[in-house]
Design an enzyme around this catalytic site. Structure first.
Site, PDB file in Angstrom:
ATOM      1  N   GLN A   1      22.924 -38.685 -21.109  1.00  0.00           N
ATOM      2  CA  GLN A   1      23.613 -37.387 -21.144  1.00  0.00           C
ATOM      3  C   GLN A   1      22.789 -36.291 -21.837  1.00  0.00           C
ATOM      4  O   GLN A   1      22.826 -35.136 -21.436  1.00  0.00           O
ATOM      5  CB  GLN A   1      24.960 -37.512 -21.849  1.00  0.00           C
ATOM      6  CG  GLN A   1      26.040 -38.107 -20.949  1.00  0.00           C
ATOM      7  CD  GLN A   1      27.414 -38.027 -21.572  1.00  0.00           C
ATOM      8  OE1 GLN A   1      27.541 -37.902 -22.794  1.00  0.00           O
ATOM      9  NE2 GLN A   1      28.441 -38.100 -20.743  1.00  0.00           N
TER      10      GLN A   1
ATOM     11  N   ARG B   1      11.250 -41.097 -14.307  1.00  0.00           N
ATOM     12  CA  ARG B   1      10.831 -41.567 -15.629  1.00  0.00           C
ATOM     13  C   ARG B   1      11.899 -42.485 -16.230  1.00  0.00           C
ATOM     14  O   ARG B   1      13.081 -42.108 -16.260  1.00  0.00           O
ATOM     15  CB  ARG B   1      10.599 -40.351 -16.551  1.00  0.00           C
ATOM     16  CG  ARG B   1      10.247 -40.681 -17.966  1.00  0.00           C
ATOM     17  CD  ARG B   1       8.806 -41.097 -18.085  1.00  0.00           C
ATOM     18  NE  ARG B   1       8.445 -41.362 -19.469  1.00  0.00           N
ATOM     19  CZ  ARG B   1       7.256 -41.791 -19.837  1.00  0.00           C
ATOM     20  NH1 ARG B   1       6.295 -41.978 -18.941  1.00  0.00           N
ATOM     21  NH2 ARG B   1       6.990 -42.026 -21.110  1.00  0.00           N
TER      22      ARG B   1
ATOM     23  N   GLU C   1      14.740  -2.157 -11.428  1.00  0.00           N
ATOM     24  CA  GLU C   1      13.814  -3.099 -12.071  1.00  0.00           C
ATOM     25  C   GLU C   1      14.551  -4.297 -12.651  1.00  0.00           C
ATOM     26  O   GLU C   1      14.098  -5.437 -12.538  1.00  0.00           O
ATOM     27  CB  GLU C   1      13.043  -2.360 -13.172  1.00  0.00           C
ATOM     28  CG  GLU C   1      12.042  -3.229 -13.901  1.00  0.00           C
ATOM     29  CD  GLU C   1      11.075  -2.414 -14.755  1.00  0.00           C
ATOM     30  OE1 GLU C   1      10.717  -1.288 -14.347  1.00  0.00           O
ATOM     31  OE2 GLU C   1      10.692  -2.899 -15.824  1.00  0.00           O
TER      32      GLU C   1
END
Lengths: 381, 86
Positions: A281, A270, A244
């Site tokens: 940065q 953008r 799992e």
């Protein structure tokens, strides 16, 4: 050491990505609002044989090795935006693996084809209202009475629980013994008298994954429904967790890849103060961290998967994998919302859903804190 | 060193908390006494599989096989007939 995917693995990955993009484009928001399960998408995944991947052909499986199955889950997590559905499929596969590893031939013949075809939904029930991280301190009892076991108790937060046709239930069969010898696993089918599946809980995320309480009141099942041997439950639990904690993080890596891609695209497009925001940065560092964690996460997921596929122990690797990938996923989603600014906070961009979905990853299948405990214990501390 | 001694050495050094002095015999009940718990079994299995080059899975993963140093040793010997003299 060769980290390249085989031709078959590349083909599998590409076909799942194509499939998910074309067939799993349901409106997740409407399912979130209704609290319903995406049955059509589930059936399509079953037809695509995603649930059948790691099982032998004689049970209707594809006979894929575990590493290939992990690559498939990674691809699904990448291309399918519905993390609840992906988790439900992961749960189905994990239940099948428990049956494959520990079931007798009769049980395997009966249940594995149903799992592979997705015809029946499976769940595993371990957590109880009073035992989460300390899972094996469970109170649910399965008492032997003649040729039957009678189960009494309740399980909580069970993934697929409200819609499961069969549940692998962990219960105490000998209270005088410690967890390792006193717990057993048995399969309870929907409709068994005394077995009640409660309505799904409302959750923060993973809303299409239905989680609920299961109640057992003098629920009688035949001895043949025992999975493994009496008293083997504690060990089945430990073994199952290795699978799992490798399989579910594989899907998380896929989600991180998608979130990272989306973020890179956005920060390039953008602009602020005359430059793309990705050139700053403080933004770029978040993206670099995502990429670093994806690459490192892949290595540990693939290593754990390779070990399990070879029949080897991966207790340490699977815990490292679970801890690192789930924490990385949560951080990546939070950073993705941050770099998207106000748009990231809006539901339209769907980044906020990834964040909500990611929160549970550091809780289920053993919390981050439990993984730290396991890792340190395995280091002899 | 015999298989029993190697197993005993591992259990004594890795699974028994530092400071406690538990004199282990080959027939002591390791699970009932809490020496092997759900964490300990993972650690022990890792040790056994690596040290003795065996795979322990499926029907071998039953508590009875890990009840004592003697039963663990019997499992290892059954798996590969391993015997080591150092």
């Amino acid at each position: 050491m060769d980290f390249r995917l085989t031709e078959e693995q590349v083909s599998l990955r590409e076909s799942i990505i194509r499939f998910a993009r074309s067939e799993l484009s349901h409106d997740i928001r409407s399912f979130e609002t209704n609290g319903s399960f995406p049955w059509d998408a589930w059936r399509k995944c079953a037809e695509m044989q995603i649930m059948a991947l790691p099982f032998p052909e004689r049970y209707g499986g594809c006979g894929a090795d575990f590493l290939s199955t992990v690559h498939a889950m990674q691809a699904l997590g990448y291309a399918c935006r519905d993390a609840g559905l992906v988790h439900a499929i992961g749960t189905q596969i994990l239940c099948g693996l428990q049956i494959l590893l520990f079931g007798g031939e009769e049980i395997k013949d009966k249940y594995l084809p149903l799992i592979c075809r997705g015809e029946k939904v499976f769940a595993q029930a371990i957590t109880e209202p009073a035992s989460g991280s300390d899972a094996l301190s469970m109170a649910t009892r399965a008492e032997r009475q003649g040729e039957s076991y009678v189960i009494n108790g309740s399980k909580i937060f069970i993934s697929n629980g409200p819609i499961a046709d069969a549940v692998i239930v962990f219960a105490v069969t000998n209270s005088e013994k410690k967890a390792l010898g006193g717990i057993s696993c048995c399969i309870v089918e929907k409709g068994t008298p005394g077995f009640k599946q409660c309505k799904p809980f409302e959750k923060m995320g993973l809303t299409t994954l239905l989680n609920g309480e299961l109640v057992f009141e003098n629920c009688m099942i035949p001895l043949e429904r025992m999975l493994g041997k009496e008293g083997q439950g504690g060990i089945i639990f430990s073994e199952s967790m290795e699978w799992e904690r490798t399989l579910l993080p594989a899907a998380h890596i896929g989600t991180m890849e998608r979130v990272c891609e989306t973020s890179v695209k956005y920060v390039k497009e953008r602009s602020a103060f005359g430059k793309s925001i990705g050139s700053y940065q403080s933004v770029a560092n978040k993206i670099a961290d995502m990429k670093m964690n994806i690459e490192l996460g892949k290595l540990i997921v693939w290593k754990a998967a390779m070990l399990k596929g070879q029949g080897k122990r991966a207790s340490l690797e699977s815990s490292v994998c679970k801890l690192f990938v789930s924490e990385s996923l949560k951080k990546a989603c939070l950073d993705a919302v941050q770099v998207h600014g106000g748009y990231g906070y809006m539901t339209e961009y769907e980044i906020e859903r990834d964040l909500r979905d990611s929160i549970a990853s550091t809780i289920y299948s053993g919390t981050t804190e439990m993984q730290q405990n396991i890792i340190s214990r395995l280091m002899g501390l | 060193m015999s298989v029993n001694e190697m197993i005993k050495q591992f259990i004594s050094s890795e699974l028994i908390p530092e400071g406690s002095e538990v004199p282990l015999t080959d027939t002591d009940h390791l699970i009932d006494s809490g020496i092997i718990d759900s964490f300990g079994i993972m650690s022990l299995l890792g040790f056994l599989e690596e040290k003795f080059s065996v795979q322990i899975s499926g029907d071998d993963l039953i508590p009875e096989n890990f009840e004592s140093i003697a039963t663990i040793s019997a499992l290892i010997l059954e798996k590969n007939g391993y015997q080591l003299e150092v």
